[in-house]
Scaffold this motif. Sequence first.
Motif, PDB file in Angstrom:
ATOM      1  N   PHE A  26       0.826  -1.291   0.027  1.00 31.04           N
ATOM      2  CA  PHE A  26      -0.106   0.021   0.127  1.00 31.04           C
ATOM      3  C   PHE A  26       0.793   1.343  -0.159  1.00 31.04           C
ATOM      4  CE2 PHE A  26      -2.489  -3.423   1.657  1.00 31.04           C
ATOM      5  CZ  PHE A  26      -3.908  -3.237   1.187  1.00 31.04           C
ATOM      6  N   SER A  27       0.223   2.189  -0.687  1.00 34.30           N
ATOM      7  CA  SER A  27       1.344   3.591  -0.786  1.00 34.30           C
ATOM      8  C   SER A  27       0.382   4.620  -0.232  1.00 34.30           C
ATOM      9  CB  SER A  27       1.386   3.686  -2.250  1.00 34.30           C
ATOM     10  OG  SER A  27       0.404   3.784  -3.234  1.00 34.30           O
ATOM     11  N   SER A  28       1.137   5.773   0.186  1.00 32.77           N
ATOM     12  CA  SER A  28       0.574   6.975   0.599  1.00 32.77           C
ATOM     13  C   SER A  28       1.366   8.071   0.034  1.00 32.77           C
ATOM     14  CB  SER A  28       0.398   7.030   2.023  1.00 32.77           C
ATOM     15  OG  SER A  28      -0.233   8.503   2.530  1.00 32.77           O
ATOM     16  N   ARG A  29       0.566   9.066  -0.248  1.00 33.68           N
ATOM     17  CA  ARG A  29       1.501  10.476  -1.078  1.00 33.68           C
ATOM     18  C   ARG A  29       1.100  11.472   0.006  1.00 33.68           C
ATOM     19  NH1 ARG A  29       5.016   9.417  -4.645  1.00 33.68           N
ATOM     20  NH2 ARG A  29       4.130   8.265  -6.562  1.00 33.68           N
ATOM     21  N   ASP A  30       0.456  11.356   1.233  1.00 35.07           N
ATOM     22  CA  ASP A  30       0.122  12.304   2.196  1.00 35.07           C
ATOM     23  C   ASP A  30       0.436  11.936   3.517  1.00 35.07           C
ATOM     24  OD1 ASP A  30      -1.973  10.599   2.673  1.00 35.07           O
ATOM     25  OD2 ASP A  30      -3.560  11.984   1.862  1.00 35.07           O
ATOM     26  N   ASP A  31       1.512  11.116   3.752  1.00 33.31           N
ATOM     27  CA  ASP A  31       1.860  10.663   5.144  1.00 33.31           C
ATOM     28  C   ASP A  31       0.950   9.880   5.917  1.00 33.31           C
ATOM     29  OD1 ASP A  31       3.997  10.599   6.917  1.00 33.31           O
ATOM     30  OD2 ASP A  31       3.526  12.144   8.117  1.00 33.31           O
ATOM     31  N   GLY A  32       0.211   9.044   5.196  1.00 32.96           N
ATOM     32  CA  GLY A  32      -0.796   8.168   5.702  1.00 32.96           C
ATOM     33  C   GLY A  32      -1.975   8.498   6.009  1.00 32.96           C
ATOM     34  N   GLN A  33      -2.402   9.608   5.368  1.00 30.45           N
ATOM     35  CA  GLN A  33      -4.089  10.157   5.430  1.00 30.45           C
ATOM     36  C   GLN A  33      -4.786   9.313   4.338  1.00 30.45           C
ATOM     37  OE1 GLN A  33      -4.868  14.276   5.841  1.00 30.45           O
ATOM     38  NE2 GLN A  33      -2.597  14.767   5.857  1.00 30.45           N
ATOM     39  N   GLN A  34      -4.410   9.040   3.371  1.00 31.84           N
ATOM     40  CA  GLN A  34      -4.934   8.280   2.364  1.00 31.84           C
ATOM     41  C   GLN A  34      -3.936   7.369   1.756  1.00 31.84           C
ATOM     42  OE1 GLN A  34      -6.181  11.342  -0.275  1.00 31.84           O
ATOM     43  NE2 GLN A  34      -8.268  11.417   0.367  1.00 31.84           N
ATOM     44  N   TRP A  35      -4.544   5.867   1.469  1.00 26.31           N
ATOM     45  CA  TRP A  35      -3.861   4.822   1.003  1.00 26.31           C
ATOM     46  C   TRP A  35      -4.434   4.283  -0.291  1.00 26.31           C
ATOM     47  CZ3 TRP A  35       0.785   3.175   3.385  1.00 26.31           C
ATOM     48  CH2 TRP A  35       0.809   3.868   4.692  1.00 26.31           C
ATOM     49  N   GLN A  36      -3.591   3.800  -1.051  1.00 25.64           N
ATOM     50  CA  GLN A  36      -3.795   3.208  -2.268  1.00 25.64           C
ATOM     51  C   GLN A  36      -3.183   1.821  -2.503  1.00 25.64           C
ATOM     52  OE1 GLN A  36      -2.481   6.305  -2.766  1.00 25.64           O
ATOM     53  NE2 GLN A  36      -4.539   7.297  -2.355  1.00 25.64           N
ATOM     54  N   PRO A  37      -3.916   0.567  -2.887  1.00 21.21           N
ATOM     55  CA  PRO A  37      -2.998  -0.536  -3.161  1.00 21.21           C
ATOM     56  C   PRO A  37      -2.176  -0.311  -4.214  1.00 21.21           C
ATOM     57  CG  PRO A  37      -5.638  -0.729  -3.662  1.00 21.21           C
ATOM     58  CD  PRO A  37      -5.258   0.704  -3.112  1.00 21.21           C
ATOM     59  N   VAL A  38      -1.098  -1.214  -4.285  1.00 24.73           N
ATOM     60  CA  VAL A  38      -0.269  -1.195  -5.348  1.00 24.73           C
ATOM     61  C   VAL A  38      -0.362  -2.694  -5.811  1.00 24.73           C
ATOM     62  CG1 VAL A  38       2.075  -0.813  -6.276  1.00 24.73           C
ATOM     63  CG2 VAL A  38       1.395   0.377  -4.664  1.00 24.73           C
ATOM     64  N   ALA A  39      -0.899  -3.003  -7.005  1.00 25.42           N
ATOM     65  CA  ALA A  39      -1.044  -4.272  -7.401  1.00 25.42           C
ATOM     66  C   ALA A  39       0.150  -5.125  -7.901  1.00 25.42           C
ATOM     67  CB  ALA A  39      -1.792  -4.174  -8.569  1.00 25.42           C
ATOM     68  N   THR A  40       0.882  -5.743  -7.000  1.00 20.17           N
ATOM     69  CA  THR A  40       2.205  -6.489  -7.312  1.00 20.17           C
ATOM     70  C   THR A  40       1.838  -7.897  -8.046  1.00 20.17           C
ATOM     71  OG1 THR A  40       2.244  -7.725  -5.097  1.00 20.17           O
ATOM     72  CG2 THR A  40       3.185  -5.367  -5.093  1.00 20.17           C
ATOM     73  N   HIS A  41       0.851  -8.327  -7.921  1.00 22.26           N
ATOM     74  CA  HIS A  41       0.220  -9.644  -8.624  1.00 22.26           C
ATOM     75  C   HIS A  41       1.298 -10.849  -7.793  1.00 22.26           C
ATOM     76  CE1 HIS A  41      -2.341  -7.534 -10.985  1.00 22.26           C
ATOM     77  NE2 HIS A  41      -1.396  -6.788 -11.569  1.00 22.26           N
ATOM     78  N   LEU A  42       1.932 -10.611  -6.744  1.00 21.70           N
ATOM     79  CA  LEU A  42       2.773 -11.376  -5.919  1.00 21.70           C
ATOM     80  C   LEU A  42       1.701 -12.263  -4.679  1.00 21.70           C
ATOM     81  CD1 LEU A  42       5.995  -9.502  -5.669  1.00 21.70           C
ATOM     82  CD2 LEU A  42       5.189 -10.981  -7.351  1.00 21.70           C
ATOM     83  N   ASN A  43       1.993 -13.370  -4.708  1.00 25.84           N
ATOM     84  CA  ASN A  43       1.053 -14.255  -3.733  1.00 25.84           C
ATOM     85  C   ASN A  43       1.886 -14.306  -2.396  1.00 25.84           C
ATOM     86  OD1 ASN A  43      -1.035 -14.786  -5.753  1.00 25.84           O
ATOM     87  ND2 ASN A  43       0.057 -16.262  -6.571  1.00 25.84           N
ATOM     88  N   SER A  44       3.306 -14.642  -2.525  1.00 27.30           N
ATOM     89  CA  SER A  44       3.738 -14.743  -1.185  1.00 27.30           C
ATOM     90  C   SER A  44       4.167 -13.432  -0.439  1.00 27.30           C
ATOM     91  CB  SER A  44       4.845 -15.315  -1.380  1.00 27.30           C
ATOM     92  OG  SER A  44       5.968 -15.001  -2.103  1.00 27.30           O
ATOM     93  N   SER A  45       4.481 -13.671   0.858  1.00 25.37           N
ATOM     94  CA  SER A  45       4.818 -12.340   1.635  1.00 25.37           C
ATOM     95  C   SER A  45       5.938 -11.586   1.159  1.00 25.37           C
ATOM     96  CB  SER A  45       4.970 -12.701   3.018  1.00 25.37           C
ATOM     97  OG  SER A  45       3.856 -13.570   3.688  1.00 25.37           O
ATOM     98  N   LEU A  46       5.802  -9.972   1.135  1.00 29.31           N
ATOM     99  CA  LEU A  46       6.886  -9.393   0.858  1.00 29.31           C
ATOM    100  C   LEU A  46       7.927  -9.244   1.995  1.00 29.31           C
ATOM    101  CD1 LEU A  46       4.574  -6.627  -1.071  1.00 29.31           C
ATOM    102  CD2 LEU A  46       5.572  -8.843  -1.993  1.00 29.31           C
ATOM    103  N   VAL A  47       9.113  -9.217   1.611  1.00 33.13           N
ATOM    104  CA  VAL A  47      10.151  -9.145   2.427  1.00 33.13           C
ATOM    105  C   VAL A  47      11.063  -7.969   2.296  1.00 33.13           C
ATOM    106  CG1 VAL A  47      10.071 -11.540   2.974  1.00 33.13           C
ATOM    107  CG2 VAL A  47      11.707 -10.639   1.234  1.00 33.13           C
ATOM    108  N   SER A  48      11.202  -7.220   1.402  1.00 28.68           N
ATOM    109  CA  SER A  48      12.102  -6.266   1.205  1.00 28.68           C
ATOM    110  C   SER A  48      11.634  -5.412  -0.028  1.00 28.68           C
ATOM    111  CB  SER A  48      13.507  -6.694   0.869  1.00 28.68           C
ATOM    112  OG  SER A  48      14.190  -7.146   1.985  1.00 28.68           O
ATOM    113  N   ILE A  49      12.028  -4.194   0.240  1.00 31.95           N
ATOM    114  CA  ILE A  49      11.897  -3.144  -1.136  1.00 31.95           C
ATOM    115  C   ILE A  49      13.195  -2.514  -1.220  1.00 31.95           C
ATOM    116  CG2 ILE A  49      10.782  -0.996  -1.925  1.00 31.95           C
ATOM    117  CD1 ILE A  49       8.214  -1.953  -0.533  1.00 31.95           C
ATOM    118  N   VAL A  50      13.816  -2.536  -2.241  1.00 31.68           N
ATOM    119  CA  VAL A  50      15.383  -2.107  -2.509  1.00 31.68           C
ATOM    120  C   VAL A  50      15.258  -0.964  -3.614  1.00 31.68           C
ATOM    121  CG1 VAL A  50      17.590  -2.639  -3.201  1.00 31.68           C
ATOM    122  CG2 VAL A  50      16.122  -4.719  -2.075  1.00 31.68           C
ATOM    123  N   GLU A  51      15.903   0.117  -3.410  1.00 31.90           N
ATOM    124  CA  GLU A  51      16.178   1.174  -4.291  1.00 31.90           C
ATOM    125  C   GLU A  51      16.994   0.631  -5.520  1.00 31.90           C
ATOM    126  OE1 GLU A  51      16.401   5.161  -2.714  1.00 31.90           O
ATOM    127  OE2 GLU A  51      16.552   3.934  -0.829  1.00 31.90           O
TER     128      GLU A  51
END
Length: 376
Positions: free
Chosen positions: A287-312
């Motif tokens: 999930f992503s927010s552009r206003d520091d958590g006031q509103q959220w939008q899902p990001v459709a990763t189409h992945l079925n297992s748990s997410l463990v890292s986000i790397v730049e």
Amino acid sequence: MTGPGPASFLFSTSRLLLAVMLTIGASALLTAPAYSAVALSADSLDVPAQRIDERLPAPLLSVARAGDAMIGVGLHGLIQRSTDEGRTWQQVDSPVSSDLVQVRFRDERNGWIVGHDALVMHTTDGGDTWQVQLDGRRLLTLLNAYYGPRAEQGDEAASLVLREVAMAAGTSATPDVLAAPFLDVMFDEHGSGFAVGAFGMLLHSTDNGQNWEPWIERSDNDRRMHLYGLAEHAGTFYIGGEQGLVLRLDGQQQRFVKIDTPYTGTYFGVRAFDGLLLAYGLRGNLFSSRDDGQQWQPVATHLNSSLVSIVEQGNALIVVSQGGQLVSVDRQSLQVTPLADARVGEVYAASATKQAGSLVVTRFSGAKVIDIAQAN
């Protein structure tokens, strides 16, 4: 039905088992090929990590970059260091044999490791040497010293905490050790930081971890959910945890306040950037927010297992799942691009290398460099 009271963070068998297993799945803890058969000590805080056969795979649970080097940590106090972008690894002396869960570096020299037995370790030389800053013995003393005077003044919540502390210590394999695991640690450039863990454990330091203050009651986490991941941006800290829990540090209140999110499952991590807050967790949920958590939008990763890292990776964010699947998310548009599967088995964490188009992932069989390639 109400949740458990303020003191219950220390004594819940089923949730403790979850905390123990969250990073390593169902793998057998004591059967890693690199370890010889040795007598188990009653207290892993007193026993330095044994030297392993580096020709054989050894479980690593977390990895982080420290300048030109990379540091990986894992079971039985294992610390390894790589100076060739993750291709080869050399063991570093570790003062304990407790399982190590997470490693973080603020800069090329200052880093921290957390793990079981309420362990926090610190390095000031880029990971060549490590010193224990906090462990289950010191935490037990700290909590008693912090809540004891409050209890004597009639604070019932403090009295409950003290009773739970005594019960937890009494049932520990080593009675004078509070064995609850820390699951993440993070410091900013001014030396202010936090350690978080199972049962809502939350500590604050203002001197790079030399001293700690309990902040358990300074969070909107009355049910004492596990706290799994930390993030920091521009002096503001964030925490991700169980049952959709995301917390943000309110600097004026000196308290972590709850941010409502549209998801009720577990968040294993949060990431914070300029104008972008991300929370990620079970079953590919991002999930992503552009206003520091006031509103959220899902990001459709189409992945079925748990997410463990986000790397730049430049303007892209590489999202890594426990199943070894990868997607690229554009930081501006949040458009998702499927990437080729890593095909490396179960993954626990990932870190960038200095080579464009590659990552280092940690697994039960050790660290591995993988190439990032767009799916066909």
